[in-house]
Enzyme design. Structure first.
Site, PDB file in Angstrom:
ATOM      1  N   GLN A   1       0.840  -1.198   0.000  1.00 42.93           N
ATOM      2  CA  GLN A   1       0.000   0.000   0.000  1.00 42.93           C
ATOM      3  C   GLN A   1       0.872   1.243   0.000  1.00 42.93           C
ATOM      4  O   GLN A   1       1.476   1.584   1.021  1.00 42.93           O
ATOM      5  CB  GLN A   1      -0.895  -0.028   1.244  1.00 42.93           C
ATOM      6  CG  GLN A   1      -1.793   1.177   1.402  1.00 42.93           C
ATOM      7  CD  GLN A   1      -2.726   1.009   2.579  1.00 42.93           C
ATOM      8  OE1 GLN A   1      -3.503   0.061   2.653  1.00 42.93           O
ATOM      9  NE2 GLN A   1      -2.642   1.916   3.528  1.00 42.93           N
ATOM     10  N   GLY A   2       0.969   1.913  -1.133  1.00 41.27           N
ATOM     11  CA  GLY A   2       1.817   3.111  -1.276  1.00 41.27           C
ATOM     12  C   GLY A   2       1.024   4.373  -1.045  1.00 41.27           C
ATOM     13  O   GLY A   2       0.717   5.105  -2.000  1.00 41.27           O
TER      14      GLY A   2
ATOM     15  N   SER B   1       1.388   6.516   2.385  1.00 36.82           N
ATOM     16  CA  SER B   1       2.091   7.499   3.220  1.00 36.82           C
ATOM     17  C   SER B   1       3.328   8.061   2.525  1.00 36.82           C
ATOM     18  O   SER B   1       4.001   7.369   1.762  1.00 36.82           O
ATOM     19  CB  SER B   1       2.548   6.865   4.532  1.00 36.82           C
ATOM     20  OG  SER B   1       1.458   6.324   5.221  1.00 36.82           O
TER      21      SER B   1
ATOM     22  N   SER C   1       4.906  -1.226   3.877  1.00 38.54           N
ATOM     23  CA  SER C   1       5.130  -2.605   4.327  1.00 38.54           C
ATOM     24  C   SER C   1       5.146  -3.542   3.127  1.00 38.54           C
ATOM     25  O   SER C   1       4.301  -3.430   2.231  1.00 38.54           O
ATOM     26  CB  SER C   1       4.021  -3.033   5.296  1.00 38.54           C
ATOM     27  OG  SER C   1       3.915  -2.100   6.353  1.00 38.54           O
TER      28      SER C   1
ATOM     29  N   GLU D   1     -10.404  -2.149   6.768  1.00 37.63           N
ATOM     30  CA  GLU D   1      -9.760  -2.530   8.032  1.00 37.63           C
ATOM     31  C   GLU D   1     -10.818  -3.198   8.900  1.00 37.63           C
ATOM     32  O   GLU D   1     -11.943  -2.721   9.011  1.00 37.63           O
ATOM     33  CB  GLU D   1      -9.211  -1.248   8.682  1.00 37.63           C
ATOM     34  CG  GLU D   1      -9.029  -1.286  10.163  1.00 37.63           C
ATOM     35  CD  GLU D   1      -7.681  -1.814  10.584  1.00 37.63           C
ATOM     36  OE1 GLU D   1      -6.935  -1.060  11.184  1.00 37.63           O
ATOM     37  OE2 GLU D   1      -7.388  -3.013  10.329  1.00 37.63           O
TER      38      GLU D   1
ATOM     39  N   GLU E   1      -3.615   9.664  18.659  1.00 34.89           N
ATOM     40  CA  GLU E   1      -4.177  11.024  18.718  1.00 34.89           C
ATOM     41  C   GLU E   1      -5.310  11.172  17.694  1.00 34.89           C
ATOM     42  O   GLU E   1      -6.355  11.760  17.980  1.00 34.89           O
ATOM     43  CB  GLU E   1      -3.088  12.079  18.440  1.00 34.89           C
ATOM     44  CG  GLU E   1      -2.058  12.236  19.548  1.00 34.89           C
ATOM     45  CD  GLU E   1      -1.031  11.096  19.568  1.00 34.89           C
ATOM     46  OE1 GLU E   1      -0.935  10.337  18.579  1.00 34.89           O
ATOM     47  OE2 GLU E   1      -0.329  10.974  20.592  1.00 34.89           O
TER      48      GLU E   1
END
Ligand SMILES: Cc1cc2nc3c(=O)[nH]c(=O)nc-3n(C[C@H](O)[C@H](O)[C@H](O)COP(=O)(O)OP(=O)(O)OC[C@H]3O[C@@H](n4cnc5c(N)ncnc54)[C@H](O)[C@@H]3O)c2cc1C
Length: 394
Positions: free
Chosen positions: A128-129, A131, A163, A246, A378
């Site tokens: 998964q590209g 970030s 990852s 997710e 957060e």
């Protein structure tokens, strides 16, 4: 929420357990450091994926016409629970749980024909590209660009924390296709063949010494137009769907439960700690009791997410609560484990003197990432405050 499983669900649980007892090596301690030099281990993981695929367990929740079993959310929770408890490698990369469902929802017929069978068979590994160095929590700030040129998009830029990029055959890539538009509206979603010229994958080794994530650099990488998913400049909404796949978060809780059980066993068998047996130490007993209760609460929070999904509701703040509680609970467990084990707890896996083969030490280091990956604590608190409690934005 129904507090019991149906006979059908319990029987599925039994089937999974039986399969895992038969298929996993007797001394199996978990997938461990994927991607390191141990080629035999990697090959075992690949072949294990294929055995899961034969039973359609990799694609449990997919519709039947696309090679899945259309299993209910509860069945998927049970599967995830058992696989995690036995430390079985559920899937490599993000193909079965994220990419497949996204392609089913947004892909063209050609994309479905081309990619779904490989994912369902456990043959293709996806990363998964999303970030970038300056776009994590605020993902819409991403700067990697894709410029249309004839039948291609030409990609330049950088991704980070990807990852399995070093093992992946394909990547879901977010890139900016309209730099003038408001930031959420100029992003597109691509399927990128990782063998395309111009891709440079560089390892990032985490503090536990594992190589699972990477940086990816793109230098004039040419992606065919038919690899665009959904509409041009509407990739943000496709990405939101990918991230929504997710699951309940039960795996986070169960990973911890397994370590917790190891810790209880260690305490029960330990002889001396400065002249006093650990099981007789009130502080140790209280800490273990507190953790047992917290794990029960964590499990129920995860079940609640699945139970809402089963009723067709969209868990939002509830999914954030499960994520926040489950990830922070693992860190509390890791801290408690290190305290209880004292100096010995710091010995790494591989040391002949390491208690529990160093599993608590490894867990302590790995647990740090859990409150960052898939949304930081957060950000989760922000969602709970805003969408759950209705508080105004700060
Ligand atoms: C183990 C692991 C695996 C990962 N795998 C992948 C992967 O495969 N693919 C991929 O694309 N990404 C992956 N990531 C990246 C992950 O999605 C990001 O690390 C995460 O979204 C946080 O972004 P960041 O690291 O840029 O931190 P930042 O967003 O820069 O945050 C820094 C700090 O500021 C805080 N902060 C930021 N915004 C707010 C706000 N609005 N309110 C309050 N506090 C805020 C954060 O909570 C954090 O403490 C992975 C990360 C980890 C740890």
């Amino acid at each position: 929420m129904e507090f019991r499983f149906t006979p059908e669900e319990e029987s599925f649980r039994g089937e999974i357990r039986e399969f895992l007892r038969r298929e996993l090596p007797a001394d199996w301690g978990g997938a461990g450091a994927l991607g390191e030099a141990d080629e035999d281990r990697w090959q075992f993981l690949r072949s294990f994926q294929r055995r899961l695929a034969e039973r359609k367990w990799l694609t449990l929740g997919w519709p039947q016409e696309h090679g899945g079993l259309a299993a209910s959310h509860m069945m998927q929770v049970i599967y995830s629970e058992e696989m995690t408890y036995f430390r079985a490698p559920t899937q490599i990369g993000v193909g079965p749980d994220r990419v497949g469902p996204t392609i089913i929802l947004y892909g063209t017929e050609e994309q479905k024909r081309r990619h779904l069978p490989g994912i369902a068979a456990g043959d293709t590994v996806w990363c998964q590209g999303f970030s970038e160095p300056a776009a994590g929590s605020d993902l819409a700030s991403l700067q990697t660009s894709a410029v249309a040129e004839g039948d291609f998009f030409v990609v330049n830029g950088q991704k980070i924390w990807t990852s399995f990029a070093h093992k992946a055959d394909w990547c879901i890539l977010l890139a900016r296709t309209d730099p003038e538009a408001p930031k959420h509206k100029g992003i597109s979603y691509f399927l990128l063949d990782m063998t395309t010229p111009g891709i440079d994958v560089r390892p990032l080794v985490d503090m536990a010494g594992r190589h699972t994530f990477n940086e990816i650099f793109f230098d004039n990488v040419r992606i065919p137009r038919d690899c665009l998913v959904g509409e041009l400049n509407r990739g943000w909404y496709v990405a939101a769907a990918t991230l929504d796949f997710e699951r309940s978060g039960i795996n986070r809780v169960v990973t911890g439960i397994r370590v917790y059980e190891d810790l209880v066993q260690y305490v029960a068998q330990s002889q001396q700690d400065g002249g006093r047996r650990l099981p007789d130490d009130t502080r140790v007993r209280t800490k273990l009791a507190e953790l047992a209760i917290e794990f029960q609460a964590g499990r129920l929070l995860a079940y609640r997410v699945a139970s809402m999904q089963a009723r067709g509701q969209i868990p939002n703040a509830e999914a954030s609560m499960s994520k926040l509680y489950g990830s922070e609970l693992q860190q509390r467990l890791a801290g408690a484990g290190m305290e209880i084990m004292g100096m010995g707890g710091q010995l790494e896996p591989g040391s002949p003197w390491a208690p529990l083969q160093g599993r608590v030490e490894a867990f302590y280091l790995l647990a740090v990432a859990l409150t960052i990956a898939a949304g930081t604590s957060e950000i989760m608190r922000g969602i709970i405050a805003g969408r759950g409690l209705g508080l105004p934005r700060g």
